[in-house]
Design a protein around this motif. Structure first.
Motif, PDB file in Angstrom:
ATOM      1  N   PRO A 101      74.350 108.392 -39.538  1.00  0.00           N
ATOM      2  CA  PRO A 101      74.325 109.243 -38.338  1.00  0.00           C
ATOM      3  C   PRO A 101      75.724 109.432 -37.767  1.00  0.00           C
ATOM      4  N   VAL A 102      76.114 110.665 -37.574  1.00  0.00           N
ATOM      5  CA  VAL A 102      77.439 110.973 -37.026  1.00  0.00           C
ATOM      6  C   VAL A 102      77.250 111.834 -35.788  1.00  0.00           C
ATOM      7  N   GLU A 103      77.659 111.286 -34.647  1.00  0.00           N
ATOM      8  CA  GLU A 103      77.605 112.070 -33.416  1.00  0.00           C
ATOM      9  C   GLU A 103      78.768 113.052 -33.392  1.00  0.00           C
ATOM     10  N   GLN A 104      78.680 114.006 -32.473  1.00  0.00           N
ATOM     11  CA  GLN A 104      79.780 114.954 -32.325  1.00  0.00           C
ATOM     12  C   GLN A 104      81.061 114.184 -32.056  1.00  0.00           C
ATOM     13  N   GLU A 105      82.064 114.363 -32.924  1.00  0.00           N
ATOM     14  CA  GLU A 105      83.272 113.544 -32.823  1.00  0.00           C
ATOM     15  C   GLU A 105      84.074 113.864 -31.571  1.00  0.00           C
ATOM     16  N   GLU A 106      84.779 112.828 -31.091  1.00  0.00           N
ATOM     17  CA  GLU A 106      85.680 113.031 -29.957  1.00  0.00           C
ATOM     18  C   GLU A 106      86.863 113.894 -30.383  1.00  0.00           C
ATOM     19  N   ARG A 107      87.443 114.571 -29.404  1.00  0.00           N
ATOM     20  CA  ARG A 107      88.665 115.324 -29.699  1.00  0.00           C
ATOM     21  C   ARG A 107      89.826 114.342 -29.785  1.00  0.00           C
ATOM     22  N   ILE A 108      90.435 114.257 -30.960  1.00  0.00           N
ATOM     23  CA  ILE A 108      91.575 113.372 -31.164  1.00  0.00           C
ATOM     24  C   ILE A 108      92.819 114.225 -31.358  1.00  0.00           C
ATOM     25  N   ASN A 109      93.909 113.803 -30.707  1.00  0.00           N
ATOM     26  CA  ASN A 109      95.167 114.556 -30.803  1.00  0.00           C
ATOM     27  C   ASN A 109      94.947 116.020 -30.413  1.00  0.00           C
ATOM     28  N   SER A 110      94.260 116.207 -29.287  1.00  0.00           N
ATOM     29  CA  SER A 110      93.899 117.555 -28.847  1.00  0.00           C
ATOM     30  C   SER A 110      95.130 118.339 -28.408  1.00  0.00           C
ATOM     31  N   SER A 111      95.000 119.642 -28.479  1.00  0.00           N
ATOM     32  CA  SER A 111      96.126 120.522 -28.143  1.00  0.00           C
ATOM     33  C   SER A 111      96.316 120.602 -26.635  1.00  0.00           C
ATOM     34  N   TYR A 112      97.530 120.960 -26.241  1.00  0.00           N
ATOM     35  CA  TYR A 112      97.809 121.198 -24.829  1.00  0.00           C
ATOM     36  C   TYR A 112      97.287 122.569 -24.413  1.00  0.00           C
TER      37      TYR A 112
ATOM     38  N   ASP B 234     102.621 113.013 -22.567  1.00  0.00           N
ATOM     39  CA  ASP B 234     101.736 113.434 -23.658  1.00  0.00           C
ATOM     40  C   ASP B 234     100.280 113.122 -23.337  1.00  0.00           C
ATOM     41  N   ALA B 235     100.004 111.894 -22.869  1.00  0.00           N
ATOM     42  CA  ALA B 235      98.630 111.506 -22.536  1.00  0.00           C
ATOM     43  C   ALA B 235      98.067 112.398 -21.434  1.00  0.00           C
ATOM     44  N   PHE B 236      98.897 112.675 -20.413  1.00  0.00           N
ATOM     45  CA  PHE B 236      98.446 113.528 -19.311  1.00  0.00           C
ATOM     46  C   PHE B 236      98.146 114.945 -19.779  1.00  0.00           C
ATOM     47  N   LEU B 237      99.042 115.508 -20.574  1.00  0.00           N
ATOM     48  CA  LEU B 237      98.878 116.901 -20.998  1.00  0.00           C
ATOM     49  C   LEU B 237      97.719 117.071 -21.979  1.00  0.00           C
ATOM     50  N   GLN B 238      97.434 116.034 -22.767  1.00  0.00           N
ATOM     51  CA  GLN B 238      96.259 116.107 -23.638  1.00  0.00           C
ATOM     52  C   GLN B 238      94.980 116.135 -22.811  1.00  0.00           C
ATOM     53  N   SER B 239      94.908 115.280 -21.796  1.00  0.00           N
ATOM     54  CA  SER B 239      93.716 115.267 -20.939  1.00  0.00           C
ATOM     55  C   SER B 239      93.610 116.555 -20.132  1.00  0.00           C
ATOM     56  N   GLN B 240      94.756 117.079 -19.702  1.00  0.00           N
ATOM     57  CA  GLN B 240      94.768 118.318 -18.929  1.00  0.00           C
ATOM     58  C   GLN B 240      94.396 119.513 -19.788  1.00  0.00           C
ATOM     59  N   GLY B 241      94.619 119.397 -21.116  1.00  0.00           N
ATOM     60  CA  GLY B 241      94.358 120.521 -22.012  1.00  0.00           C
ATOM     61  C   GLY B 241      92.920 120.642 -22.468  1.00  0.00           C
ATOM     62  N   GLU B 242      92.099 119.629 -22.203  1.00  0.00           N
ATOM     63  CA  GLU B 242      90.708 119.668 -22.640  1.00  0.00           C
ATOM     64  C   GLU B 242      89.971 120.825 -21.969  1.00  0.00           C
ATOM     65  N   GLY B 243      89.282 121.605 -22.777  1.00  0.00           N
ATOM     66  CA  GLY B 243      88.519 122.730 -22.243  1.00  0.00           C
ATOM     67  C   GLY B 243      89.363 123.935 -21.885  1.00  0.00           C
ATOM     68  N   ALA B 244      90.652 123.917 -22.237  1.00  0.00           N
ATOM     69  CA  ALA B 244      91.532 125.055 -21.925  1.00  0.00           C
ATOM     70  C   ALA B 244      91.115 126.279 -22.739  1.00  0.00           C
ATOM     71  N   GLU B 245      91.387 127.453 -22.181  1.00  0.00           N
ATOM     72  CA  GLU B 245      90.996 128.690 -22.854  1.00  0.00           C
ATOM     73  C   GLU B 245      91.773 128.889 -24.147  1.00  0.00           C
TER      74      GLU B 245
END
Length: 591
Positions: free
Chosen positions: A194-205, A229-240
């Motif tokens: 069973p594989v759940e929807q994977e987390e976003r790793i190394n997500s884009s800004y 880098d950590a802040f901008l990755q979290s801030q980039g989640e769900g960006a258009e």
């Protein structure tokens, strides 16, 4: 014991695969698959199993160690595994070597559309590798990654050693890259894991985050790098979804990459390669964003960064103490950071205050004293009999740094302060930007406001800059400040109409398609009725050379060794002739 070596390549979900395999080692082992342990950083990213096969020598070079392979193989047998998986993007560059060193190994590589990989690689270059330049792409590019994989397969002499998987959200097995990767292991059935929807790793800004980081990359970041880098990755989640490519560049690149991908899939067995081609053919241009960040958005992101963690405030203070602005745009952004650091520093924290650099302490002192002075005091209230009035600075003809250089060169002659205010509509009676500095009244005045009759003690100083340099600085100013509002809105409308992402492309479009725009005619608007004899002192900047004249007499020259030239893209000078009217005015005063 079958050995699989996952080589990536870069920007094909490697971090997500390694993160999942590392966290679910036990599940894999229960299914007879051994995945060697490795560390993960705070963002879930690692170099994978690099050190399971390589070691660093005395010169810090990576060297393959057969004994490490034998150790991991023995470990796998003891645990009852039938398969070993090694994963690292470093292996991509060493594939031919590893194929010779481990003849029975199979290699797994993902094939991604070259255009997507190019955009993702640029994002990564800004995030991790200090890139400062805008994204740019050749007219008809080729994927070097695809060419490399082709050379690897050809060196094998057979394609069966290389397992090629299509990379794309619509072509992954069960629409998930983890299940798709597991399905490539032939010796055991991993389909029931069973594989759940994977987390976003190394997500884009986000677009704004990318431009912020691109600016910071010009400087030494130290501890700020990881925190930002950590802040901008979290801030980039769900960006258009956005694109940094001009529309024409996008279409040319898409066509070139599609032709290359189609040819590759015709010659090599790519799992669901036909689906990948359909997905890539249907790819549309995202919302085109200009590669620039305004001061307001810059300030908003820095404010959020500070509020996220107090350590971020300390990192910014260290950044300010170790770096200096390089140009006018940098000065504005440094000023914003200083203001925000000042605002978020507690006066009661004396031990912390002692660690602050002098420029921050000065800002705090000024902020505390500000309450004793009336802001925006009227021009007449600051007037005095001993004041020497020096007017006027033509808007956007100069910037803080080279004016400051003139002052520092000859302190006995120059007494002025430049605050970069927009003086297009200023009048003597309502000059809100007037400031008292070293006993001199400085303001921004329009040339038609009768300023010549204000006082007998005045000096009429005109600053002129090479028109193409002024144009570039002016364009950057409007985008920085999002002001004047009407000009900024017009620029955004031009970007939208022509679908341009590059600042240079925007500049070229304005010069070629909108020659009557205000940005192209500043000097002709302000100086067309001003006589050369009305100017007491003239300061001329052309490239990195500055000349100061008083009447017909040359006062001083400042050479390129003492002041930087404007950071104007060289190709823009090819269009300088299009600034017809401003060039005429410039020559009239500069001759």
């Amino acid at each position: 014991m079958q050995i699989y070596i996952h080589i990536g390549p870069p920007k094909t979900g490697t971090s997500a695969i390694q993160n999942w395999c590392s966290r679910y080692q036990k599940v894999l082992l229960e299914n007879a698959v051994y995945y060697p342990s490795h560390t993960l950083d705070e963002n879930g990213i690692s170099s994978g199993n690099l050190l399971s096969l390589f070691s660093k020598d005395s010169n810090n070079n990576l060297v393959y160690k057969e004994e490490k392979l034998l150790k991991e193989t023995q470990r796998a047998k003891e645990l009852g595994a039938k398969v070993i998986i090694f994963s690292s993007e470093f292996f991509f560059k060493q594939t031919e070597f590893l194929a010779n060193a481990i003849p029975d190994a199979k290699f797994i590589a993902y094939i991604r559309f070259g255009l997507e990989q190019f955009e993702s690689s640029y994002n990564q270059a800004v995030k991790r590798h200090g890139r400062t330049t805008e994204m740019s792409i050749p007219d008809y590019p080729k994927s070097q990654t695809l060419l490399k994989i082709q050379r690897i397969i050809d060196s094998f002499g057979e394609s069966s050693k290389m397992i090629l998987r299509a990379y794309g959200s619509s072509v992954f097995y069960k629409k998930n890259i983890i299940t798709d990767f597991l399905s490539s292991i032939e010796e055991v059935d991993l389909s029931n894991i069973p594989v759940e929807q994977e987390e976003r790793i190394n997500s884009s800004y986000s677009h704004e985050g990318l431009q912020l980081k691109r600016w910071f990359n010009k400087f030494e970041l130290g501890s700020l790098q990881g925190a930002l880098d950590a802040f901008l990755q979290s801030q980039g989640e769900g960006a258009e979804n956005y694109s940094l490519l001009d529309a024409e560049k996008f279409e040319n690149a898409k066509e070139s990459y599609l032709q290359q991908l189609a040819s590759f899939c015709d010659n090599y067995p790519v799992t669901n390669g036909s689906g990948l081609l359909r997905e890539c053919t249907a790819k549309k241009l995202g919302k085109v964003k200009i590669q620039h960040i305004s001061i307001n958005i810059f300030s908003d992101l820095i404010s959020k960064f500070i509020k996220k963690d107090k350590k971020n405030l300390n990192a910014l203070i260290l950044f300010l103490s170790e770096n200096n602005p390089q140009n006018r745009g940098d000065f504005l952004r440094f000023n914003e950071i200083e203001n925000l650091v000042t605002k978020n520093t507690s006066i009661s924290d004396l031990s912390f205050l002692r660690s602050l650099p002098a420029n921050i302490l000065k800002k705090m002192r000024n902020a505390l004293n500000k309450g004793n002075n009336e802001e925006g005091a009227r021009f007449s209230e600051l007037w005095s009999e001993n004041t020497v009035v020096r007017v006027f600075d033509i808007p956007f003809s100069s910037d803080f740094f080279w004016l400051k250089s003139i002052k520092e060169r000859d302190r006995g002659f120059w007494e002025f302060y430049y605050d970069g205010a927009d003086g297009r509509n200023s009048k003597v009676s309502d000059s809100q930007s007037a400031q008292l500095f070293d006993g001199n009244q400085i303001g921004h005045f329009s040339p038609d406001c009768g300023v010549n009759s204000v006082r007998e003690s005045q000096e009429h100083v005109l600053f002129l800059q090479r028109p193409i340099d002024r144009f570039w600085l002016h364009l950057n100013y409007v985008l920085d400040q999002q002001s004047p509002k009407d000009i900024h809105q017009r620029l955004m409308a031009i970007c939208e109409k022509h679908k341009v992402a590059s600042l240079l492309s925007l500049a070229k479009i304005i010069l070629t398609c909108y020659p009557n725009d205000y940005l192209c005619n500043v000097y002709s608007i302000y100086l067309k009725n001003v006589k050369t004899t009305a100017i007491s002192t003239l300061v001329i900047k052309k490239g990195s050379e500055i000349t100061v004249k008083r009447g017909c007499r040359r006062i001083t020259e400042i050479s390129s060794s003492q002041i930087e030239a404007p950071d104007v893209p060289p190709s823009l000078y090819e269009l300088e002739r299009l600034l017809t009217k401003d060039n005429e005015i410039f020559e009239k005063f500069a001759k």
